[in-house]
Design a protein around this motif. Sequence first.
Motif, mmCIF file in Angstrom:
data_model
loop_
_atom_site.group_PDB
_atom_site.id
_atom_site.type_symbol
_atom_site.label_atom_id
_atom_site.label_comp_id
_atom_site.label_asym_id
_atom_site.label_seq_id
_atom_site.Cartn_x
_atom_site.Cartn_y
_atom_site.Cartn_z
ATOM 1 N N TYR A 1 8.615 11.850 -5.838
ATOM 2 C CA TYR A 1 7.876 10.729 -6.427
ATOM 3 C C TYR A 1 6.742 10.341 -5.493
ATOM 4 C CZ TYR A 1 6.979 5.758 -7.532
ATOM 5 O OH TYR A 1 6.404 4.543 -7.820
ATOM 6 N N ARG A 2 5.592 10.008 -6.076
ATOM 7 C CA ARG A 2 4.476 9.502 -5.281
ATOM 8 C C ARG A 2 3.663 8.526 -6.124
ATOM 9 N NH1 ARG A 2 1.759 10.125 -0.583
ATOM 10 N NH2 ARG A 2 -0.522 10.060 -0.543
ATOM 11 N N HIS A 3 3.386 7.372 -5.557
ATOM 12 C CA HIS A 3 2.504 6.376 -6.160
ATOM 13 C C HIS A 3 1.553 5.899 -5.074
ATOM 14 C CE1 HIS A 3 2.014 1.915 -7.589
ATOM 15 N NE2 HIS A 3 0.919 2.615 -7.780
ATOM 16 N N VAL A 4 0.257 5.988 -5.356
ATOM 17 C CA VAL A 4 -0.752 5.494 -4.420
ATOM 18 C C VAL A 4 -1.508 4.355 -5.088
ATOM 19 C CG1 VAL A 4 -2.793 6.047 -3.051
ATOM 20 C CG2 VAL A 4 -1.001 7.772 -3.371
ATOM 21 N N MET A 5 -1.535 3.210 -4.428
ATOM 22 C CA MET A 5 -2.278 2.057 -4.914
ATOM 23 C C MET A 5 -3.181 1.537 -3.803
ATOM 24 S SD MET A 5 0.689 -0.910 -4.996
ATOM 25 C CE MET A 5 -0.489 -2.268 -5.011
ATOM 26 N N ILE A 6 -4.223 0.830 -4.191
ATOM 27 C CA ILE A 6 -5.217 0.325 -3.227
ATOM 28 C C ILE A 6 -5.561 -1.126 -3.573
ATOM 29 C CG2 ILE A 6 -7.534 0.616 -2.267
ATOM 30 C CD1 ILE A 6 -7.378 3.567 -3.132
ATOM 31 N N LEU B 1 -6.458 -0.564 -7.459
ATOM 32 C CA LEU B 1 -6.505 0.798 -7.992
ATOM 33 C C LEU B 1 -5.117 1.408 -7.905
ATOM 34 C CD1 LEU B 1 -9.318 0.236 -6.194
ATOM 35 C CD2 LEU B 1 -9.900 2.437 -7.194
ATOM 36 N N THR B 2 -4.833 2.368 -8.782
ATOM 37 C CA THR B 2 -3.503 2.960 -8.813
ATOM 38 C C THR B 2 -3.521 4.329 -9.485
ATOM 39 O OG1 THR B 2 -1.198 2.641 -9.558
ATOM 40 C CG2 THR B 2 -2.926 1.844 -11.020
ATOM 41 N N GLN C 1 -5.473 10.726 -8.851
ATOM 42 C CA GLN C 1 -6.188 9.898 -7.901
ATOM 43 C C GLN C 1 -6.196 8.448 -8.384
ATOM 44 O OE1 GLN C 1 -7.236 11.051 -4.955
ATOM 45 N NE2 GLN C 1 -6.404 13.050 -5.574
ATOM 46 N N PRO C 2 -6.184 7.474 -7.480
ATOM 47 C CA PRO C 2 -6.158 6.073 -7.908
ATOM 48 C C PRO C 2 -7.408 5.709 -8.707
ATOM 49 C CG PRO C 2 -5.576 6.265 -5.577
ATOM 50 C CD PRO C 2 -6.090 7.598 -5.999
ATOM 51 N N ILE D 1 -1.739 1.636 -0.129
ATOM 52 C CA ILE D 1 -0.278 1.650 -0.003
ATOM 53 C C ILE D 1 0.229 2.869 -0.757
ATOM 54 C CG2 ILE D 1 1.856 0.348 -0.248
ATOM 55 C CD1 ILE D 1 0.182 -2.184 -0.625
ATOM 56 N N ALA D 2 0.861 3.787 -0.034
ATOM 57 C CA ALA D 2 1.384 5.010 -0.640
ATOM 58 C C ALA D 2 2.907 4.993 -0.591
ATOM 59 C CB ALA D 2 0.846 6.241 0.081
#
Length: 381
Positions: free
Chosen positions: A369-374, A310-311, A291-292, A188-189
Motif C-alpha cells: 500500500y502507498r498513499h502520498v499526500m501533500i 494534493l493526494t 502522482q499527487p 506525507i507518504a
Amino acid sequence: MRKVRNGGAALALVMAMGMAMPAAAATVTRAPAGALSNGTAIEAITLKNEAGISARILTYGATLQSLIAPDRAGRPADVLLGYDDLASYEQHPNYFGVTVGRYANRIAGARFSLDGKSYQLPANDKTNSLHGGGKGFDKQPWRVVSTKDGASASVVLALTSPDGDAGYPGKLDVTVTYSLDEAGALTIAFDAKTTKPTVVNMTNHAIFNLGGEGSPLGATYQRLTIPATTYTPVDDKLIPTGERRPVAGSVFDFRSGRVIADGIRDGRNQQIRYGQGYDHNFALDKGLTKQPGLAARLEDPASGRVLEVLTTEPGVQFYTGNFLDGTYLGKGGHLYRMGDGIALEPQKFPDAPNQPDFISARVDPGKPYRHVMIYRLSTLR
C-alpha cells in the motif's frame, strides 16, 4: 550597485565575484516530548525550512502537532488545532493531526468480508468502526527510523500492527514519512506491507485554521475549492449510501470555490442535517493517480495564507469540526467549537470494503500500500 529587495544586492555581489551560492537547506531537530502514562518516552521532531515554515511531529500517533506558516506580511502562526502538551493527546484524544489507520473514516456495522470471510472490528462510533476502531494507529507510539537534513528535511516513522490487530487480518508493517521542502510543501507518504489480504486506508487528520489556531473568526469564512463533480451522500449514521450525487446546484458545489459558511448551516439540505455541517467524502475528478493531484485549495483572505492539499487517493473527506463543542481545551488555552477548524482528509472512500462499486481498499502480500499526500503552503499576492 543599486539596492534590490530580498537580498538582491548580496546575490548580485556573489554573482559578480563568481562565487557559488550556498544551497538552501531545511533542517531536522529532535527533542524529548515527555512520556505516556505507561512510561513510554515520546519524541518531537521538528522540520524547518528557510522560508519560515516548520512542522512539529510527535512519535505518539505519528501526529502532526503544529504547522507554522507566515502570512502575507511574514508574521508566523500555527495553523493547526491541537494541544500544547503530550498528556492532552493521550487523555483527551480527538484525532488532532494524527495518522489514522488501519482504516480512516467509517466502516458500516464495524464489519467487512474479504475472500468469503467476515471480520469483526471494534464499534466506536455507535454501531460503526471509525478511524481504526478506537485504538488505532493514532494511539500508538511509533519509532524513528531515520531523519535527514537537506533540500528536503524528513523523518521516517515506523509501526508494526500484528495480525488480528483491531480485528483486521494480516501483520502490517507501516511507515509514515514527513518531508518539508523549501517551496513550502509538507509531503506525507504512507507505506504498508501485509502478510495476508487485508484492507488499508491511511491519512492525516490535521484540522486547519489558516487565520491561525484560535483566531476568533474560525475557519468557516475561508474560501474552499474542491475539484469534484460528485460526492458520496450518507445515511443518518454517516455511512455512504453507495450513490455518487452531482454537486451542481447544491451547497456541496465547491468546484469554483465558495466560502464555507455559505452552506454549513443550510438545514434545507438533508445531508447537512445528517452531518451537522459538512462531514462528507468528495469523489475527486482526478480519481486514483500515481502522482499527487489537487484535492482541495483553502484560502484565507484576511491573512493571505493558502493551503493546497494534493493526494494520490480518489477521495477527500471535508469535515467542519462539527463535534467540537467547547469542551476541548486546546493550544494556548483556547476552547475549540464547531467551525474553529476544518479537516481535508485524502482517502479511499468511507466503507469501501462494504461497497463493491467504490475503489477497492484491498491490499495483498507482495503488493504494498502507498498513499502520498501533500500540504502545500503559500500566500495570496
